[in-house]
Design a protein around this motif. Structure first.
Motif, PDB file in Angstrom:
ATOM      1  N   CYS A   1       0.852  -1.182   0.000  1.00  0.00           N
ATOM      2  CA  CYS A   1       0.000   0.000   0.000  1.00  0.00           C
ATOM      3  C   CYS A   1       0.896   1.242   0.000  1.00  0.00           C
ATOM      4  CB  CYS A   1      -0.895  -0.014   1.240  1.00  0.00           C
ATOM      5  SG  CYS A   1      -1.886   1.484   1.436  1.00  0.00           S
TER       6      CYS A   1
ATOM      7  N   VAL B   1       0.196   4.117   0.985  1.00  0.00           N
ATOM      8  CA  VAL B   1      -0.086   4.962   2.146  1.00  0.00           C
ATOM      9  C   VAL B   1       0.547   4.387   3.403  1.00  0.00           C
ATOM     10  CG1 VAL B   1      -1.929   5.898   3.594  1.00  0.00           C
ATOM     11  CG2 VAL B   1      -2.229   5.807   1.124  1.00  0.00           C
ATOM     12  N   SER B   2       0.269   3.107   3.680  1.00  0.00           N
ATOM     13  CA  SER B   2       0.728   2.509   4.933  1.00  0.00           C
ATOM     14  C   SER B   2       1.977   1.643   4.784  1.00  0.00           C
ATOM     15  CB  SER B   2      -0.387   1.670   5.540  1.00  0.00           C
ATOM     16  OG  SER B   2      -0.641   0.543   4.714  1.00  0.00           O
TER      17      SER B   2
ATOM     18  N   CYS C   1      -5.981  -2.974   1.305  1.00  0.00           N
ATOM     19  CA  CYS C   1      -5.063  -2.823   2.419  1.00  0.00           C
ATOM     20  C   CYS C   1      -5.907  -2.859   3.685  1.00  0.00           C
ATOM     21  CB  CYS C   1      -4.285  -1.519   2.319  1.00  0.00           C
ATOM     22  SG  CYS C   1      -3.168  -1.262   3.707  1.00  0.00           S
TER      23      CYS C   1
ATOM     24  N   SER D   1      -4.984   0.005   6.486  1.00  0.00           N
ATOM     25  CA  SER D   1      -5.474   1.380   6.342  1.00  0.00           C
ATOM     26  C   SER D   1      -6.922   1.459   5.880  1.00  0.00           C
ATOM     27  CB  SER D   1      -4.575   2.166   5.386  1.00  0.00           C
ATOM     28  OG  SER D   1      -4.523   1.533   4.139  1.00  0.00           O
TER      29      SER D   1
ATOM     30  N   ILE E   1      -8.236   0.725   2.780  1.00  0.00           N
ATOM     31  CA  ILE E   1      -8.312   1.340   1.453  1.00  0.00           C
ATOM     32  C   ILE E   1      -8.366   0.231   0.402  1.00  0.00           C
ATOM     33  CG2 ILE E   1      -7.118   2.799  -0.219  1.00  0.00           C
ATOM     34  CD1 ILE E   1      -5.818   4.250   2.100  1.00  0.00           C
TER      35      ILE E   1
ATOM     36  N   TYR F   1      -7.881  -0.426  -3.694  1.00  0.00           N
ATOM     37  CA  TYR F   1      -7.349   0.121  -4.942  1.00  0.00           C
ATOM     38  C   TYR F   1      -7.924  -0.659  -6.116  1.00  0.00           C
ATOM     39  CZ  TYR F   1      -3.950   2.269  -1.827  1.00  0.00           C
ATOM     40  OH  TYR F   1      -3.357   2.994  -0.827  1.00  0.00           O
TER      41      TYR F   1
ATOM     42  N   LEU G   1      -2.633   2.217  -8.023  1.00  0.00           N
ATOM     43  CA  LEU G   1      -2.253   2.465  -6.639  1.00  0.00           C
ATOM     44  C   LEU G   1      -2.143   3.950  -6.314  1.00  0.00           C
ATOM     45  CD1 LEU G   1       0.382  -0.375  -6.155  1.00  0.00           C
ATOM     46  CD2 LEU G   1      -2.020  -0.346  -5.486  1.00  0.00           C
TER      47      LEU G   1
ATOM     48  N   PRO H   1      -3.477   6.932  -4.455  1.00  0.00           N
ATOM     49  CA  PRO H   1      -4.381   7.071  -3.308  1.00  0.00           C
ATOM     50  C   PRO H   1      -5.641   7.883  -3.597  1.00  0.00           C
ATOM     51  CG  PRO H   1      -2.116   7.364  -2.609  1.00  0.00           C
ATOM     52  CD  PRO H   1      -2.099   7.281  -4.110  1.00  0.00           C
ATOM     53  N   GLN H   2      -5.564   8.874  -4.469  1.00  0.00           N
ATOM     54  CA  GLN H   2      -6.735   9.686  -4.790  1.00  0.00           C
ATOM     55  C   GLN H   2      -7.789   8.885  -5.545  1.00  0.00           C
ATOM     56  OE1 GLN H   2      -3.598  10.627  -5.352  1.00  0.00           O
ATOM     57  NE2 GLN H   2      -3.299  12.522  -4.255  1.00  0.00           N
TER      58      GLN H   2
ATOM     59  N   ALA I   1      -8.336   5.612  -5.000  1.00  0.00           N
ATOM     60  CA  ALA I   1      -8.775   4.500  -4.155  1.00  0.00           C
ATOM     61  C   ALA I   1     -10.068   4.864  -3.442  1.00  0.00           C
ATOM     62  CB  ALA I   1      -7.689   4.174  -3.142  1.00  0.00           C
TER      63      ALA I   1
ATOM     64  N   ILE J   1     -12.290   4.289   0.210  1.00  0.00           N
ATOM     65  CA  ILE J   1     -12.143   3.955   1.614  1.00  0.00           C
ATOM     66  C   ILE J   1     -13.201   2.926   1.970  1.00  0.00           C
ATOM     67  CG2 ILE J   1     -12.243   4.855   3.957  1.00  0.00           C
ATOM     68  CD1 ILE J   1     -11.270   7.542   2.803  1.00  0.00           C
TER      69      ILE J   1
END
Length: 103
Positions: free
Chosen positions: A45, A47-48, A63, A66, A68, A70, A79, A81-82, A84, A86
């Motif tokens: 991930c 982010v994490s 993930c 976190s 998230i 993808y 991958l 983040p914007q 992905a 939640i």
């Protein structure tokens, strides 16, 4: 002079780029859009920095750390983040439901 060389090059290229050669490099050939699960060994991930798991039903990399998901588009994981989404775990849903009932 230059135009003769160019025409000669193009003529040679036509014999090299025949139908079978073009078919091998064409995107319309039998390209599989499935995700290659062997790359999960190296993907994390962004982010994490935790490992990802593959959800075949939703075609996403998740993930759990976190929360998230993808998307995988044409067999390629996105991958960013914007892009992905939640996701909420079951424990978060339970805590949200219990706070709603208390109020």
């Amino acid at each position: 002079m230059f135009s003769r060389q160019l025409l000669s090059f193009i003529a040679k290229g036509r014999s090299i780029l025949n139908h079978s050669t073009l078919q091998r490099f064409s995107t319309s050939c039998s390209v599989t859009n499935s995700f290659d699960e062997s790359i999960l060994k190296i993907l994390v991930c962004p982010v994490s920095r935790k490992p990802l798991r593959y959800d075949k039903e939703k075609n996403e990399l998740i993930c759990d750390d976190s929360g998230i998901a993808y998307p995988i588009i044409n067999g390629i994981p996105n991958l960013v983040p914007q892009d992905a989404r939640i996701i909420k775990s079951d424990t978060e849903k339970d805590s949200v439901d219990s706070t709603k009932t208390k109020n």
